[in-house]
Design a protein around this motif. Structure first.
Motif, PDB file in Angstrom:
ATOM      1  N   LYS A   1       0.825  -1.216   0.000  1.00  0.00           N
ATOM      2  CA  LYS A   1       0.000   0.000   0.000  1.00  0.00           C
ATOM      3  C   LYS A   1       0.848   1.250   0.000  1.00  0.00           C
ATOM      4  O   LYS A   1       0.433   2.284  -0.488  1.00  0.00           O
ATOM      5  CB  LYS A   1      -0.978  -0.002   1.179  1.00  0.00           C
ATOM      6  CG  LYS A   1      -0.388   0.363   2.531  1.00  0.00           C
ATOM      7  CD  LYS A   1      -1.497   0.714   3.541  1.00  0.00           C
ATOM      8  CE  LYS A   1      -0.880   1.076   4.894  1.00  0.00           C
ATOM      9  NZ  LYS A   1      -1.879   1.423   5.902  1.00  0.00           N
TER      10      LYS A   1
ATOM     11  N   GLN B   1      -3.167   2.825  -6.600  1.00  0.00           N
ATOM     12  CA  GLN B   1      -4.353   3.564  -7.029  1.00  0.00           C
ATOM     13  C   GLN B   1      -4.109   4.219  -8.397  1.00  0.00           C
ATOM     14  O   GLN B   1      -5.010   4.283  -9.244  1.00  0.00           O
ATOM     15  CB  GLN B   1      -4.700   4.652  -5.994  1.00  0.00           C
ATOM     16  CG  GLN B   1      -5.043   4.141  -4.600  1.00  0.00           C
ATOM     17  CD  GLN B   1      -3.821   4.031  -3.697  1.00  0.00           C
ATOM     18  OE1 GLN B   1      -2.776   3.555  -4.102  1.00  0.00           O
ATOM     19  NE2 GLN B   1      -3.966   4.477  -2.463  1.00  0.00           N
TER      20      GLN B   1
ATOM     21  N   GLN C   1     -10.051  -1.208  -8.045  1.00  0.00           N
ATOM     22  CA  GLN C   1      -8.976  -1.279  -7.053  1.00  0.00           C
ATOM     23  C   GLN C   1      -9.514  -1.704  -5.701  1.00  0.00           C
ATOM     24  O   GLN C   1     -10.609  -1.320  -5.313  1.00  0.00           O
ATOM     25  CB  GLN C   1      -8.272   0.082  -6.932  1.00  0.00           C
ATOM     26  CG  GLN C   1      -9.153   1.198  -6.374  1.00  0.00           C
ATOM     27  CD  GLN C   1      -8.471   2.555  -6.424  1.00  0.00           C
ATOM     28  OE1 GLN C   1      -8.022   3.010  -7.482  1.00  0.00           O
ATOM     29  NE2 GLN C   1      -8.386   3.214  -5.268  1.00  0.00           N
TER      30      GLN C   1
ATOM     31  N   THR D   1      -7.816  -1.504  -2.131  1.00  0.00           N
ATOM     32  CA  THR D   1      -6.619  -1.076  -1.411  1.00  0.00           C
ATOM     33  C   THR D   1      -6.670  -1.511   0.049  1.00  0.00           C
ATOM     34  O   THR D   1      -7.722  -1.813   0.590  1.00  0.00           O
ATOM     35  CB  THR D   1      -6.502   0.459  -1.454  1.00  0.00           C
ATOM     36  OG1 THR D   1      -7.724   1.023  -0.991  1.00  0.00           O
ATOM     37  CG2 THR D   1      -6.240   0.952  -2.871  1.00  0.00           C
TER      38      THR D   1
ATOM     39  N   THR E   1      -3.900  -3.607  -3.124  1.00  0.00           N
ATOM     40  CA  THR E   1      -2.740  -3.161  -2.335  1.00  0.00           C
ATOM     41  C   THR E   1      -2.837  -3.728  -0.929  1.00  0.00           C
ATOM     42  O   THR E   1      -3.923  -3.870  -0.368  1.00  0.00           O
ATOM     43  CB  THR E   1      -2.558  -1.629  -2.297  1.00  0.00           C
ATOM     44  OG1 THR E   1      -3.474  -1.038  -1.368  1.00  0.00           O
ATOM     45  CG2 THR E   1      -2.723  -0.994  -3.667  1.00  0.00           C
TER      46      THR E   1
ATOM     47  N   ASN F   1      -7.536   6.296  -0.553  1.00  0.00           N
ATOM     48  CA  ASN F   1      -7.966   5.347  -1.576  1.00  0.00           C
ATOM     49  C   ASN F   1      -8.292   6.076  -2.884  1.00  0.00           C
ATOM     50  O   ASN F   1      -7.942   5.608  -3.967  1.00  0.00           O
ATOM     51  CB  ASN F   1      -9.199   4.608  -1.039  1.00  0.00           C
ATOM     52  CG  ASN F   1      -9.678   3.482  -1.931  1.00  0.00           C
ATOM     53  OD1 ASN F   1      -8.888   2.862  -2.628  1.00  0.00           O
ATOM     54  ND2 ASN F   1     -10.979   3.224  -1.889  1.00  0.00           N
TER      55      ASN F   1
END
Lengths: 252, 308
Positions: free
Chosen positions: A121, A133, A143, A145, A179, B97
């Motif tokens: 991440k 991202q 995505q 994450t 991630t 995010n």
């Protein structure tokens, strides 16, 4: 399916970073370097998916200086199948920005056509938390994450994410970007026989120019400083003394 | 300079503290329009309009934004981006995010976790887990910035901005929400609490975290934890204080059984008063503590709970 795992060579987790005298950044000359810890978790997750039969091939890629080859060998020793090194800098102090890294990775994805890209991440050097991202954006992929659990179910992955209030589960269509967060898994150590075997696994070398990506930074460093220190206060001898001090300070 | 500030929401409500702190940072960059995206968010949009220094509120009310999914939210922000020099959000899990995705779609770099605004192009941010502070100048046309809320004071109320409806940008359905597991708690939220009581590896078990929680409840405090405590399963992930967890700066931070790894210190060293309770007198936490007590936390914490 094929999984791509980008890995970054960073200062070792246990080494204290020191600011260079000229303020241009952190001194990395003659400092122990290792794989970014979040990327180790990404490599481990790919290996576990392979062990479960959900993944056939794991390709690792690193973008940076030539020495990142060592980081790729570590990933191969853990269990990745082959590696791609994209040399994009000569000086160990050059940090390729997440946007440029994502652009190179997007080209690698075009060539390799993985079903999933698993990344850390964030890297513990620039702490930007951006590459995954950004890659998802450039590819037009979904995505997931900050993952703490990844389950591949057919053409989708169910991913539990660490969010501010607790956990969130989402389902993301494949191909997708994942991630990793800290609690996803505990990465394995490479065994000596696997380290020896890793030396024979294929490692392809490329450059940023091969992919036609301009890695010129968008952010220029004005200065880098030691953080403001905080001086130690006093030791108190008892809970009573502590209570008295806190009342004196007006915080309780 | 025109700034688009992405409001933080909890469900249909405005997360006022995080939004108001990011607003303080955004005001230093230009005139601020706040975007409130979610479902059933009339109240949140009205609350944002009352914040001091907001010129306008844009409200995007659509099921696609109900759970903070990155893809539709990033598309919405990008659809509104023209005309703004800066796009800003508090550095929460949801903004972390979304914002890098927004930046890449605009072909600009994201500038994460900004701790100070030097000028409209220049920002200070921590790197290497807070071991260094770096000032960077952006050459991008649009600055996409997330703001470390613990270093900015919350903007007050007193505004009366107009609320306009923003058209949605659709949902390509790349991901879908399944469920949230959010702990219900009467305790204050960790990043906005005036007092935080945190436990570390020294607490030893999930059951023994009760003594940390008892002290927190006595003080009306939020509960935090070190990474070691979370990794060991003593505490849930959303309690983690540190560079990769939450960054807090309360009036009072009490660290019990926490050694003080740099990663943890990066998340709490801006607290006004730090108390450390640890039986190891060499623990690095004592180097940043205003008041240190070398004691077994199993004796000291219950005694403190009783005497406060």
């Amino acid at each position: 399916m094929k999984v791509l795992v980008p890995v970054k060579r960073v200062i070792d987790y246990n080494v204290k970073a020191r600011v260079k005298a000229d303020g241009s950044g952190v001194d990395l000359a003659n400092v122990k370097m290792s794989m970014n810890p979040f990327d180790e978790i990404a490599v481990e997750e790919a290996i576990r998916l392979k062990e479960k039969g959900a993944v056939e091939e794991i390709v690792v890629v690193s973008i940076g200086v030539k020495q990142a080859q060592e980081t790729l060998r570590t990933a191969l020793a853990m269990g990745a199948d082959r590696a791609i090194l994209v040399v994009a800098a000569d000086d160990v102090h050059t940090d390729i920005e997440p946007l440029a890294v994502a652009k190179i990775l997007a080209k690698v994805v075009e060539e390799e056509a993985p079903k999933m890209v698993i990344l850390g991440k964030q890297a513990i050097d620039n702490d930007m938390n951006a590459t995954g991202q950004m890659l998802a954006a450039l590819l037009g992929w979904g995505q997931a994450t900050f993952a703490s659990e990844v389950v591949v179910e057919g053409e989708a992955a169910k991913v539990t994410r660490e969010v501010d209030g607790g956990l969130q589960t989402i389902e993301v269509k494949l191909p997708a970007i994942v991630t990793t967060d800290l609690r996803l898994n505990e990465p394995r150590y490479a065994s000596l026989p696997n380290i020896m075997k890793a030396k024979k696994k294929p490692l392809e070398e490329k450059t940023a120019d091969d992919y036609g990506v301009d890695v010129t930074p968008r952010l220029s460093v004005v200065k880098t400083e030691e953080p403001q220190g905080r001086s130690a206060g006093i030791k108190v001898g008892s809970v009573d003394e502590l209570v008295a001090k806190l009342k004196e300070a007006g915080v309780v | 300079m025109a700034v688009l500030l992405i409001a933080e929401t909890h469900g249909a409500d405005l997360a006022t503290d995080a939004t108001a702190k990011a607003l303080s940072a955004a005001k230093a960059m230009g005139e601020v329009t706040v975007l409130v995206a979610g479902q059933g968010i009339d109240g949140a949009a009205d609350a944002a309009a009352k914040l001091d220094g907001v010129a306008k509120v844009l409200k995007a009310d659509d099921a696609a934004y109900a759970h903070g999914l990155a893809e539709p939210l990033a598309d919405l922000v990008v659809s509104l981006a023209s005309g703004y020099s800066h796009i800003v959000a508090p550095a929460t899990a949801s903004a972390k995010n979304v914002m890098p995705r927004v930046a890449a779609l605009l072909d600009v770099m994201v500038i994460s976790d900004v701790s100070a605004v030097v000028d409209a192009d220049t920002f200070e941010r921590p790197i290497y887990a807070g071991n260094a502070m770096q000032t960077v100048k952006s050459s991008d046309a649009t600055k996409v910035v997330t703001v470390r809320t613990s270093t900015f004071d919350a903007a007050g109320e007193g505004g009366s901005a107009s609320v306009e409806t923003a058209a949605g940008a659709g949902d390509k359905g790349l991901s879908a929400w399944v469920e949230d597991k959010v702990a219900e708690s009467d305790r204050p939220e960790l990043t906005s609490a005036k007092i935080v009581v945190s436990g570390g590896r020294g607490v030893g078990s999930e059951a023994d975290f009760k003594i940390i929680e008892a002290l927190a409840d006595k003080l009306g405090a939020a509960v935090g934890a070190s990474r070691a405590a979370v990794d060991s399963g003593f505490a849930p992930n959303d309690w983690q204080v540190g560079q990769t967890g939450k960054v807090v700066a309360p009036e009072l931070y009490i660290a019990a059984g926490i050694s003080g790894a740099i990663q943890h210190l990066a998340g709490m060293k801006d607290s006004k008063i730090i108390v450390a309770i640890n039986k190891d007198e060499e623990a690095p936490i004592f180097q940043v503590a205003d008041y240190g007590l070398v004691a077994d936390l199993f004796d000291a914490v219950p005694e403190l709970t009783e005497k406060l």
